[in-house]
Design a protein around this motif. Structure first.
Motif, PDB file in Angstrom:
ATOM      1  N   GLY A 152       0.789  -1.216   0.000  1.00  0.00           N
ATOM      2  CA  GLY A 152       0.000   0.000   0.000  1.00  0.00           C
ATOM      3  C   GLY A 152       0.825   1.271   0.000  1.00  0.00           C
ATOM      4  N   ASN A 153       2.036   1.243   0.528  1.00  0.00           N
ATOM      5  CA  ASN A 153       2.880   2.433   0.552  1.00  0.00           C
ATOM      6  C   ASN A 153       3.676   2.622  -0.733  1.00  0.00           C
ATOM      7  N   GLY A 154       3.425   1.753  -1.729  1.00  0.00           N
ATOM      8  CA  GLY A 154       4.113   1.890  -3.008  1.00  0.00           C
ATOM      9  C   GLY A 154       5.380   1.075  -3.135  1.00  0.00           C
ATOM     10  N   LEU A 155       5.768   0.347  -2.083  1.00  0.00           N
ATOM     11  CA  LEU A 155       6.972  -0.469  -2.140  1.00  0.00           C
ATOM     12  C   LEU A 155       6.681  -1.750  -2.918  1.00  0.00           C
ATOM     13  N   THR A 187      11.821  -1.965  -4.519  1.00  0.00           N
ATOM     14  CA  THR A 187      11.755  -0.739  -5.307  1.00  0.00           C
ATOM     15  C   THR A 187      10.667   0.160  -4.726  1.00  0.00           C
ATOM     16  N   ASN A 188      11.044   1.365  -4.375  1.00  0.00           N
ATOM     17  CA  ASN A 188      10.089   2.306  -3.807  1.00  0.00           C
ATOM     18  C   ASN A 188       9.399   3.071  -4.933  1.00  0.00           C
ATOM     19  N   LYS A 189       8.167   2.687  -5.230  1.00  0.00           N
ATOM     20  CA  LYS A 189       7.383   3.354  -6.273  1.00  0.00           C
ATOM     21  C   LYS A 189       6.314   4.269  -5.669  1.00  0.00           C
ATOM     22  N   GLY A 190       6.455   4.559  -4.380  1.00  0.00           N
ATOM     23  CA  GLY A 190       5.534   5.465  -3.719  1.00  0.00           C
ATOM     24  C   GLY A 190       6.077   6.872  -3.672  1.00  0.00           C
ATOM     25  N   GLY A 191       5.405   7.725  -2.915  1.00  0.00           N
ATOM     26  CA  GLY A 191       5.818   9.121  -2.843  1.00  0.00           C
ATOM     27  C   GLY A 191       6.520   9.478  -1.548  1.00  0.00           C
ATOM     28  N   LYS A 192       6.727   8.501  -0.652  1.00  0.00           N
ATOM     29  CA  LYS A 192       7.386   8.770   0.622  1.00  0.00           C
ATOM     30  C   LYS A 192       8.524   7.789   0.851  1.00  0.00           C
ATOM     31  N   ASN A 193       9.428   8.160   1.753  1.00  0.00           N
ATOM     32  CA  ASN A 193      10.526   7.265   2.096  1.00  0.00           C
ATOM     33  C   ASN A 193       9.987   5.994   2.769  1.00  0.00           C
ATOM     34  N   VAL A 194      10.676   4.885   2.534  1.00  0.00           N
ATOM     35  CA  VAL A 194      10.309   3.604   3.130  1.00  0.00           C
ATOM     36  C   VAL A 194      11.493   3.103   3.944  1.00  0.00           C
ATOM     37  N   ASP A 195      11.224   2.755   5.195  1.00  0.00           N
ATOM     38  CA  ASP A 195      12.274   2.259   6.084  1.00  0.00           C
ATOM     39  C   ASP A 195      12.336   0.742   5.996  1.00  0.00           C
ATOM     40  N   ASN A 250       7.285 -21.699   0.634  1.00  0.00           N
ATOM     41  CA  ASN A 250       6.509 -20.466   0.764  1.00  0.00           C
ATOM     42  C   ASN A 250       7.376 -19.443   1.483  1.00  0.00           C
ATOM     43  N   LEU A 251       7.441 -18.260   0.910  1.00  0.00           N
ATOM     44  CA  LEU A 251       8.323 -17.223   1.442  1.00  0.00           C
ATOM     45  C   LEU A 251       7.515 -15.968   1.749  1.00  0.00           C
ATOM     46  N   ASP A 252       7.596 -15.519   2.991  1.00  0.00           N
ATOM     47  CA  ASP A 252       6.967 -14.259   3.403  1.00  0.00           C
ATOM     48  C   ASP A 252       8.050 -13.213   3.600  1.00  0.00           C
ATOM     49  N   VAL A 253       7.971 -12.144   2.803  1.00  0.00           N
ATOM     50  CA  VAL A 253       8.932 -11.045   2.901  1.00  0.00           C
ATOM     51  C   VAL A 253       8.238  -9.887   3.602  1.00  0.00           C
ATOM     52  N   ALA A 254       8.781  -9.484   4.749  1.00  0.00           N
ATOM     53  CA  ALA A 254       8.180  -8.414   5.547  1.00  0.00           C
ATOM     54  C   ALA A 254       9.145  -7.245   5.639  1.00  0.00           C
ATOM     55  N   PRO A 255       8.892  -6.167   4.886  1.00  0.00           N
ATOM     56  CA  PRO A 255       9.777  -4.994   4.982  1.00  0.00           C
ATOM     57  C   PRO A 255       9.590  -4.209   6.271  1.00  0.00           C
ATOM     58  N   GLY A 256       8.520  -4.501   7.009  1.00  0.00           N
ATOM     59  CA  GLY A 256       8.250  -3.813   8.268  1.00  0.00           C
ATOM     60  C   GLY A 256       7.345  -4.666   9.134  1.00  0.00           C
ATOM     61  N   ILE A 257       6.932  -4.116  10.268  1.00  0.00           N
ATOM     62  CA  ILE A 257       6.120  -4.875  11.213  1.00  0.00           C
ATOM     63  C   ILE A 257       4.720  -5.121  10.669  1.00  0.00           C
ATOM     64  N   LEU A 258       4.137  -4.142  10.009  1.00  0.00           N
ATOM     65  CA  LEU A 258       2.742  -4.235   9.591  1.00  0.00           C
ATOM     66  C   LEU A 258       2.575  -4.419   8.092  1.00  0.00           C
ATOM     67  N   SER A 259       3.548  -4.981   7.440  1.00  0.00           N
ATOM     68  CA  SER A 259       3.438  -5.230   6.009  1.00  0.00           C
ATOM     69  C   SER A 259       4.128  -6.545   5.678  1.00  0.00           C
ATOM     70  N   LYS A 260       3.585  -7.242   4.691  1.00  0.00           N
ATOM     71  CA  LYS A 260       4.120  -8.555   4.348  1.00  0.00           C
ATOM     72  C   LYS A 260       3.691  -8.917   2.934  1.00  0.00           C
ATOM     73  N   ALA A 261       4.611  -9.526   2.177  1.00  0.00           N
ATOM     74  CA  ALA A 261       4.306 -10.024   0.834  1.00  0.00           C
ATOM     75  C   ALA A 261       4.530 -11.528   0.828  1.00  0.00           C
TER      76      ALA A 261
END
Length: 267
Positions: A152-155, A187-195, A250-261
């Protein structure tokens, strides 16, 4: 002729006094009738009405509203016989009903607000943006090496297919009989920085115990990402091992606490 002096045998006239009438005491005043049920109804109703607007407290005040209504009707019955307490009884019924309604409204509002807040903080699993993997119940399943998932954040997260590798002789934590590495492109395709400082990946397979590998010498498992500005990309490598050769992972990639692919792969 002068009157003769009174002697011993002279008769003194008696004076007859009329006794006072008996005193009459006033009758004691009759006590004024009271309507305790009407008073109790009004008190309980006011408590229910005031407490109904306070979350948490209204759970108790809502219960007080019930006796307010009950006592109010009882008080009305007594008011017809005694002639007092009618207004208090009606006031208790009205405040009790209003307090009960207010309690229900506040509780529903609080629950809806909490539910909305929880949903806003729920895990963002993103949506598949590339490849042809079929959707599965509960979300879309992307394939390693074929699909990318955009959060949702564009990442955008695009992992490569797993590749078998051999750890160094003295390097590798979590290595096993079968070891694999997966390169993940962010890849950050959003409009804000992603940690990406808390980025992690977790694998599950049918090859027995599946463990994450940390192999610093080969740069595997060191998810020490920083901040990714809009338009920037970075690559991290994740490793996993299994006891036997797996048929899928099965691989879950989580760039943060509340996001997961979520990704899957069939060998």
């Amino acid at each position: 002729m002068a009157p003769a002096p009174a002697g011993r045998n002279s008769v003194v006239p008696q004076t007859h006094l009329t006794p006072p009438p008996p005193s009459v005491l006033p009758e004691p005043a009759q006590p004024r009738p009271t309507n305790g049920a009407a008073t109790a109804a009004l008190v309980c109703g006011v408590i229910a009405l005031v407490g109904g607007i306070v979350p948490g407290l209204n759970l108790v005040s809502g219960l007080v509203a019930i006796p307010a209504v009950v006592c109010g009707f009882v008080g009305l019955g007594k008011a017809r016989r005694l002639g007092v307490g009618r207004r208090a009884a009606i006031g208790g019924i009205l405040t009790g009903v209003l307090g009960l309604v207010l309690t229900v409204v506040v509780i529903c509002t609080v629950f809806l607000g909490v539910d909305k807040a929880v949903k806003s903080l729920s895990t963002d699993t993103g949506s598949k943006v590339a490849g042809t993997a079929a959707a599965t119940p509960g979300g879309q399943t992307a394939v390693l090496g074929t699909d990318a998932v955009k959060l949702g954040n564009g990442l955008e997260i695009a992992p490569a297919a797993p590749v078998a590798y051999t750890p160094g002789e003295y390097e590798g934590i979590g290595t096993g009989a079968h070891n694999y590495q997966v390169k993940v492109v962010f890849t950050n395709k959003g409009g804000k920085n992603v940690d990406l400082g808390l980025a992690t990946a977790t694998a599950v397979s049918d090859g027995g115990a599946t463990r994450s590998i940390i192999d610093s010498g080969r740069g595997i498992g060191d998810f020490a990402g920083g901040t990714l500005a809009p338009g920037q990309s970075t690559t991290m490598t994740f490793g996993f091992s299994s006891e036997t050769a797996p048929s899928y992972v099965n691989l879950d990639v989580a760039p943060g606490i509340l996001s997961k692919a979520h990704f899957t792969y069939t060998f």
